[in-house]
Design a protein around this motif. Structure first.
Motif, PDB file in Angstrom:
ATOM      1  N   ALA A  59      52.070  31.639  55.849  1.00  0.00           N
ATOM      2  CA  ALA A  59      50.920  32.015  56.685  1.00  0.00           C
ATOM      3  C   ALA A  59      51.103  33.389  57.323  1.00  0.00           C
ATOM      4  O   ALA A  59      50.134  34.054  57.665  1.00  0.00           O
ATOM      5  CB  ALA A  59      50.700  30.964  57.770  1.00  0.00           C
ATOM      6  N   PHE A  60      52.348  33.821  57.491  1.00  0.00           N
ATOM      7  CA  PHE A  60      52.610  35.136  58.078  1.00  0.00           C
ATOM      8  C   PHE A  60      52.769  36.213  57.001  1.00  0.00           C
ATOM      9  O   PHE A  60      52.942  37.390  57.318  1.00  0.00           O
ATOM     10  CB  PHE A  60      53.896  35.118  58.924  1.00  0.00           C
ATOM     11  N   GLY A  61      52.765  35.809  55.740  1.00  0.00           N
ATOM     12  CA  GLY A  61      53.003  36.778  54.671  1.00  0.00           C
ATOM     13  C   GLY A  61      54.411  37.322  54.717  1.00  0.00           C
ATOM     14  O   GLY A  61      54.646  38.479  54.366  1.00  0.00           O
ATOM     15  N   VAL A  62      55.360  36.487  55.158  1.00  0.00           N
ATOM     16  CA  VAL A  62      56.741  36.943  55.298  1.00  0.00           C
ATOM     17  C   VAL A  62      57.617  36.237  54.271  1.00  0.00           C
ATOM     18  O   VAL A  62      57.567  35.014  54.139  1.00  0.00           O
ATOM     19  CB  VAL A  62      57.288  36.649  56.715  1.00  0.00           C
ATOM     20  N   ARG A  63      58.374  37.010  53.530  1.00  0.00           N
ATOM     21  CA  ARG A  63      59.374  36.458  52.618  1.00  0.00           C
ATOM     22  C   ARG A  63      60.451  37.514  52.508  1.00  0.00           C
ATOM     23  O   ARG A  63      60.230  38.595  51.961  1.00  0.00           O
ATOM     24  CB  ARG A  63      58.739  36.183  51.263  1.00  0.00           C
ATOM     25  N   ILE A  64      61.624  37.215  53.045  1.00  0.00           N
ATOM     26  CA  ILE A  64      62.668  38.230  53.078  1.00  0.00           C
ATOM     27  C   ILE A  64      64.018  37.550  52.811  1.00  0.00           C
ATOM     28  O   ILE A  64      64.314  36.504  53.381  1.00  0.00           O
ATOM     29  CB  ILE A  64      62.666  38.990  54.439  1.00  0.00           C
ATOM     30  N   ASP A  65      64.797  38.140  51.929  1.00  0.00           N
ATOM     31  CA  ASP A  65      66.082  37.548  51.575  1.00  0.00           C
ATOM     32  C   ASP A  65      67.055  37.615  52.749  1.00  0.00           C
ATOM     33  O   ASP A  65      67.087  38.593  53.488  1.00  0.00           O
ATOM     34  CB  ASP A  65      66.692  38.281  50.379  1.00  0.00           C
ATOM     35  N   ALA A  66      67.836  36.549  52.891  1.00  0.00           N
ATOM     36  CA  ALA A  66      68.907  36.499  53.889  1.00  0.00           C
ATOM     37  C   ALA A  66      70.213  36.644  53.126  1.00  0.00           C
ATOM     38  O   ALA A  66      70.610  35.753  52.381  1.00  0.00           O
ATOM     39  CB  ALA A  66      68.860  35.168  54.647  1.00  0.00           C
ATOM     40  N   VAL A  67      70.852  37.790  53.289  1.00  0.00           N
ATOM     41  CA  VAL A  67      72.010  38.138  52.472  1.00  0.00           C
ATOM     42  C   VAL A  67      73.236  38.290  53.377  1.00  0.00           C
ATOM     43  O   VAL A  67      73.169  39.014  54.364  1.00  0.00           O
ATOM     44  CB  VAL A  67      71.753  39.463  51.710  1.00  0.00           C
ATOM     45  N   PRO A  68      74.348  37.622  53.053  1.00  0.00           N
ATOM     46  CA  PRO A  68      75.555  37.780  53.886  1.00  0.00           C
ATOM     47  C   PRO A  68      75.976  39.245  53.941  1.00  0.00           C
ATOM     48  O   PRO A  68      75.959  39.952  52.923  1.00  0.00           O
ATOM     49  CB  PRO A  68      76.611  36.936  53.156  1.00  0.00           C
ATOM     50  N   GLY A  69      76.312  39.716  55.132  1.00  0.00           N
ATOM     51  CA  GLY A  69      76.805  41.079  55.287  1.00  0.00           C
ATOM     52  C   GLY A  69      75.725  42.129  55.263  1.00  0.00           C
ATOM     53  O   GLY A  69      76.006  43.322  55.190  1.00  0.00           O
ATOM     54  N   ARG A  70      74.474  41.705  55.356  1.00  0.00           N
ATOM     55  CA  ARG A  70      73.372  42.659  55.283  1.00  0.00           C
ATOM     56  C   ARG A  70      72.301  42.217  56.261  1.00  0.00           C
ATOM     57  O   ARG A  70      72.064  41.024  56.425  1.00  0.00           O
ATOM     58  CB  ARG A  70      72.811  42.627  53.857  1.00  0.00           C
ATOM     59  N   LEU A  71      71.668  43.190  56.925  1.00  0.00           N
ATOM     60  CA  LEU A  71      70.622  42.845  57.875  1.00  0.00           C
ATOM     61  C   LEU A  71      69.284  43.322  57.326  1.00  0.00           C
ATOM     62  O   LEU A  71      69.044  44.520  57.246  1.00  0.00           O
ATOM     63  CB  LEU A  71      70.912  43.509  59.231  1.00  0.00           C
ATOM     64  N   ASN A  72      68.446  42.382  56.906  1.00  0.00           N
ATOM     65  CA  ASN A  72      67.108  42.730  56.437  1.00  0.00           C
ATOM     66  C   ASN A  72      66.113  42.532  57.570  1.00  0.00           C
ATOM     67  O   ASN A  72      66.322  41.688  58.442  1.00  0.00           O
ATOM     68  CB  ASN A  72      66.711  41.846  55.255  1.00  0.00           C
TER      69      ASN A  72
END
Ligand SMILES: [Cu+2]
Length: 270
Positions: free
Chosen positions: A190-203
């Motif tokens: 509903a928010f149009g949000v899809r973002i990968d959660a990657v160890p050691g990285r801040l998205n």
């Protein structure tokens, strides 16, 4: 925080039975995604499909063995070949313009009013609210067990969680997403949000919810055996309810050791 009556229509914040379209949009980005899909891509897809279908039917009718016993030996047609190269290129350019505009709106974070740090774990989510925005606490959000599901309270098995993330309505929310073990993906349709959660990285990603309610999502990257059991629940509330919740949550989650490195909001990175 005042308990909100569950007045959300079907398809708002969660899937609805028999639904074939997308969940109702509750952010400017989701609206733009829907416009791009429904008003740009779908008409183009429909026209091309009908055009190809018409060509196939014409060929079957006009060039079958009975109607056309002596086949033509033509192998080249310059004008036709130029046309079937140039026209698809032009269609792609027409698609590319709104596509890149949408990507830019998604990827350039506006000045945030609220920052939430989201950490994915096998198999639950952790949310941290920075101290300089009235937070200074973090908590884990786990699937609500089936025997604790109460439909009268609006609980949904496999989507409801024990501790929902809470955000204020009409505010730019910046989410900073990382993972503690393997790659996950933070997704709230509903928010149009899809973002990968990657160890050691801040998205980072952002949304601005336009209506109050509970909005659900799910981890969208295969992350192990309980991948299907780490839902996301975001409760959008009024500004006053948000302030009340912050005060309550500070006490409620005081015993949870705050993840020190997440206690301050990070500067915005575009
Ligand atoms: Cu996951």
């Amino acid at each position: 925080m005042a308990e909100q009556a569950n007045i959300q229509p079907p398809g708002d914040g969660k899937p609805a039975p028999g639904e074939i379209g997308m969940q109702l949009a509750n952010s400017p980005i989701a609206e733009e995604i829907h416009f791009f899909h429904n008003d740009v891509l779908l008409p183009i897809i429909t026209l091309i499909s009908l055009f190809v279908l018409a060509l196939l039917i014409y060929v079957v009718w006009r060039f079958n063995e009975k109607a056309n016993p002596v086949a033509s030996r033509t192998t080249h047609h310059t004008l036709l070949e130029v046309a079937w190269t140039i026209i698809p290129v032009m269609i792609l350019v027409v698609i590319a313009i709104p596509s890149f505009r949408l990507l830019t709106h998604q990827l350039v974070n506006p000045q945030p009013d609220v920052t939430v740090k989201v950490t994915a774990n096998q198999w639950y989510w952790s949310y941290a609210y920075p101290k300089d925005q009235g937070g200074g606490f973090s908590f884990d959000s786990l699937l609500k067990p089936e025997d604790q599901i109460d439909p009268a309270k609006g609980d949904i098995w496999l989507l409801s969680v024990d501790n929902e993330a809470v955000v204020p309505v009409g505010k730019n929310v910046l989410i900073e997403v990382t993972a503690s073990d393997v790659i996950h993906s933070f997704t709230v349709p509903a928010f149009g949000v899809r973002i990968d959660a990657v160890p050691g990285r801040l998205n980072t990603a952002w949304f601005r919810a336009e209506r109050v309610g509970v909005y659900y999502g799910q981890c969208s990257k295969i992350c192990g055996k309980d991948h299907a059991f780490m839902p996301i629940a975001v409760r959008v509330v009024s500004e006053k309810d948000y302030a009340d919740w912050l005060a309550q949550a500070q006490k409620k989650f005081a015993s949870v050791p705050a993840a020190g490195q997440f206690a301050e909001a990070s500067p915005v990175r575009n």
